[in-house]
Design a protein around this motif. Sequence first.
Motif, PDB file in Angstrom:
ATOM      1  N   SER A 225       1.802  11.993  -3.472  1.00 39.94           N
ATOM      2  CA  SER A 225       0.730  11.157  -2.940  1.00 39.94           C
ATOM      3  C   SER A 225       1.278  10.358  -1.772  1.00 39.94           C
ATOM      4  O   SER A 225       2.495  10.215  -1.620  1.00 39.94           O
ATOM      5  N   ASN A 226       0.373   9.848  -0.942  1.00 36.85           N
ATOM      6  CA  ASN A 226       0.820   9.007   0.159  1.00 36.85           C
ATOM      7  C   ASN A 226       0.265   7.598   0.009  1.00 36.85           C
ATOM      8  O   ASN A 226      -0.518   7.321  -0.906  1.00 36.85           O
ATOM      9  N   ASN A 227       0.664   6.700   0.907  1.00 39.30           N
ATOM     10  CA  ASN A 227       0.274   5.299   0.775  1.00 39.30           C
ATOM     11  C   ASN A 227      -1.194   5.043   1.100  1.00 39.30           C
ATOM     12  O   ASN A 227      -1.675   3.939   0.917  1.00 39.30           O
ATOM     13  N   LEU A 228      -1.920   6.043   1.555  1.00 30.08           N
ATOM     14  CA  LEU A 228      -3.346   5.887   1.827  1.00 30.08           C
ATOM     15  C   LEU A 228      -4.198   6.342   0.644  1.00 30.08           C
ATOM     16  O   LEU A 228      -5.419   6.358   0.724  1.00 30.08           O
ATOM     17  N   GLY A 229      -3.538   6.727  -0.444  1.00 25.41           N
ATOM     18  CA  GLY A 229      -4.249   7.125  -1.640  1.00 25.41           C
ATOM     19  C   GLY A 229      -4.612   8.601  -1.695  1.00 25.41           C
ATOM     20  O   GLY A 229      -5.360   9.025  -2.571  1.00 25.41           O
TER      21      GLY A 229
ATOM     22  N   PHE B 146      -3.711  17.056   2.477  1.00 25.76           N
ATOM     23  CA  PHE B 146      -4.018  15.746   1.914  1.00 25.76           C
ATOM     24  C   PHE B 146      -5.402  15.802   1.281  1.00 25.76           C
ATOM     25  O   PHE B 146      -6.364  16.245   1.912  1.00 25.76           O
ATOM     26  N   VAL B 147      -5.483  15.344   0.019  1.00 22.74           N
ATOM     27  CA  VAL B 147      -6.739  15.416  -0.733  1.00 22.74           C
ATOM     28  C   VAL B 147      -7.117  14.011  -1.187  1.00 22.74           C
ATOM     29  O   VAL B 147      -6.426  13.408  -2.026  1.00 22.74           O
ATOM     30  N   HIS B 148      -8.217  13.482  -0.637  1.00 20.02           N
ATOM     31  CA  HIS B 148      -8.623  12.120  -0.982  1.00 20.02           C
ATOM     32  C   HIS B 148      -8.978  12.007  -2.465  1.00 20.02           C
ATOM     33  O   HIS B 148      -9.672  12.859  -3.020  1.00 20.02           O
TER      34      HIS B 148
ATOM     35  N   ASN C 273      11.254   4.032  -0.517  1.00 22.46           N
ATOM     36  CA  ASN C 273      11.258   5.075   0.515  1.00 22.46           C
ATOM     37  C   ASN C 273      11.241   4.489   1.918  1.00 22.46           C
ATOM     38  O   ASN C 273      11.886   5.023   2.828  1.00 22.46           O
ATOM     39  N   ALA C 274      10.518   3.380   2.119  1.00 19.88           N
ATOM     40  CA  ALA C 274      10.492   2.739   3.438  1.00 19.88           C
ATOM     41  C   ALA C 274      11.870   2.190   3.794  1.00 19.88           C
ATOM     42  O   ALA C 274      12.330   2.326   4.931  1.00 19.88           O
ATOM     43  N   LEU C 275      12.541   1.587   2.823  1.00 20.64           N
ATOM     44  CA  LEU C 275      13.889   1.074   3.061  1.00 20.64           C
ATOM     45  C   LEU C 275      14.861   2.218   3.346  1.00 20.64           C
ATOM     46  O   LEU C 275      15.695   2.130   4.246  1.00 20.64           O
ATOM     47  N   LYS C 276      14.739   3.293   2.586  1.00 18.84           N
ATOM     48  CA  LYS C 276      15.606   4.459   2.792  1.00 18.84           C
ATOM     49  C   LYS C 276      15.403   5.032   4.195  1.00 18.84           C
ATOM     50  O   LYS C 276      16.361   5.350   4.895  1.00 18.84           O
ATOM     51  N   LYS C 277      14.133   5.131   4.610  1.00 15.12           N
ATOM     52  CA  LYS C 277      13.803   5.658   5.924  1.00 15.12           C
ATOM     53  C   LYS C 277      14.379   4.773   7.039  1.00 15.12           C
ATOM     54  O   LYS C 277      14.742   5.262   8.104  1.00 15.12           O
TER      55      LYS C 277
ATOM     56  N   GLY D 297     -14.173   1.791   0.978  1.00  9.45           N
ATOM     57  CA  GLY D 297     -12.804   2.072   1.391  1.00  9.45           C
ATOM     58  C   GLY D 297     -11.793   1.061   0.893  1.00  9.45           C
ATOM     59  O   GLY D 297     -10.667   1.029   1.371  1.00  9.45           O
ATOM     60  N   GLY D 298     -12.173   0.216  -0.048  1.00  8.29           N
ATOM     61  CA  GLY D 298     -11.304  -0.880  -0.461  1.00  8.29           C
ATOM     62  C   GLY D 298     -10.318  -0.593  -1.574  1.00  8.29           C
ATOM     63  O   GLY D 298      -9.404  -1.373  -1.792  1.00  8.29           O
ATOM     64  N   CYS D 299     -10.459   0.499  -2.277  1.00  8.20           N
ATOM     65  CA  CYS D 299      -9.625   0.752  -3.457  1.00  8.20           C
ATOM     66  C   CYS D 299      -9.001   2.143  -3.399  1.00  8.20           C
ATOM     67  O   CYS D 299      -9.558   3.086  -3.944  1.00  8.20           O
ATOM     68  N   VAL D 300      -7.858   2.273  -2.768  1.00  9.21           N
ATOM     69  CA  VAL D 300      -7.261   3.601  -2.644  1.00  9.21           C
ATOM     70  C   VAL D 300      -6.613   4.082  -3.942  1.00  9.21           C
ATOM     71  O   VAL D 300      -6.357   5.267  -4.090  1.00  9.21           O
ATOM     72  N   TYR D 301      -6.335   3.172  -4.862  1.00 10.28           N
ATOM     73  CA  TYR D 301      -5.678   3.560  -6.114  1.00 10.28           C
ATOM     74  C   TYR D 301      -6.617   3.460  -7.319  1.00 10.28           C
ATOM     75  O   TYR D 301      -6.170   3.381  -8.456  1.00 10.28           O
ATOM     76  N   ALA D 302      -7.908   3.489  -7.082  1.00  7.68           N
ATOM     77  CA  ALA D 302      -8.886   3.269  -8.152  1.00  7.68           C
ATOM     78  C   ALA D 302      -8.826   4.309  -9.267  1.00  7.68           C
ATOM     79  O   ALA D 302      -9.208   4.027 -10.389  1.00  7.68           O
TER      80      ALA D 302
END
Length: 184
Positions: free
Chosen positions: A14-18, A30-32, A100-104, A78-83
């Motif tokens: 999954s990505n950070n956009l849900g 990518f599958v919403h 992952n952001a720190l590693k990158k 569009g307010g709940c990407v992890y619903a």
Amino acid sequence: LKKNDLYEVTITDSNNLGYGVCRIEGTVVFVHGAVVGDVARVKIIKVARDYAVARTEALLTPSPDRTEPLCPAVRTCGGCVYACLTYERECTLKTDYVKNALKKAGLSDVAVAPLLTTGQVTGYRNKVQFPVGAGFTLGYYARHSHDIVPCDACPLHSPVFDPILAEIVAWGKQFAITDVRHIY
């Protein structure tokens, strides 16, 4: 891959956009609203040079990390990407994003503490920002647009906001307010 093609896939990341992530014929898709572990029939809705976007046509086998959303507007708002995720999986996912952001950034030796949380899954937002639309309609933006999905109650914000929101809407309509873009 071609637009409107149907595929049966297993969501593997999954990505950070849900968006759930899978691969079809070597292409990242990518599958919403898809959750890692879901098996679904998806329809390709966009094909780019190095990725594609799909929407779920049928959920064949739900992931053990999938849960029923608390809000009926989850498909349009569009307010709940992890619903659709369990709370435990959401917390793990957010911690992994930081790692992952720190590693990158070349900081893989930085220790990331577990997510601090109260465990509260509803009513935890202590501030809200509502865009204002025509006729002094308040709500949240629909995904990928500036269309407003009307909202008179959201499971994520504190219930104390509901009567305040109703009062603001009544005031805005009574005085035909037209030059307000957001209520914060």
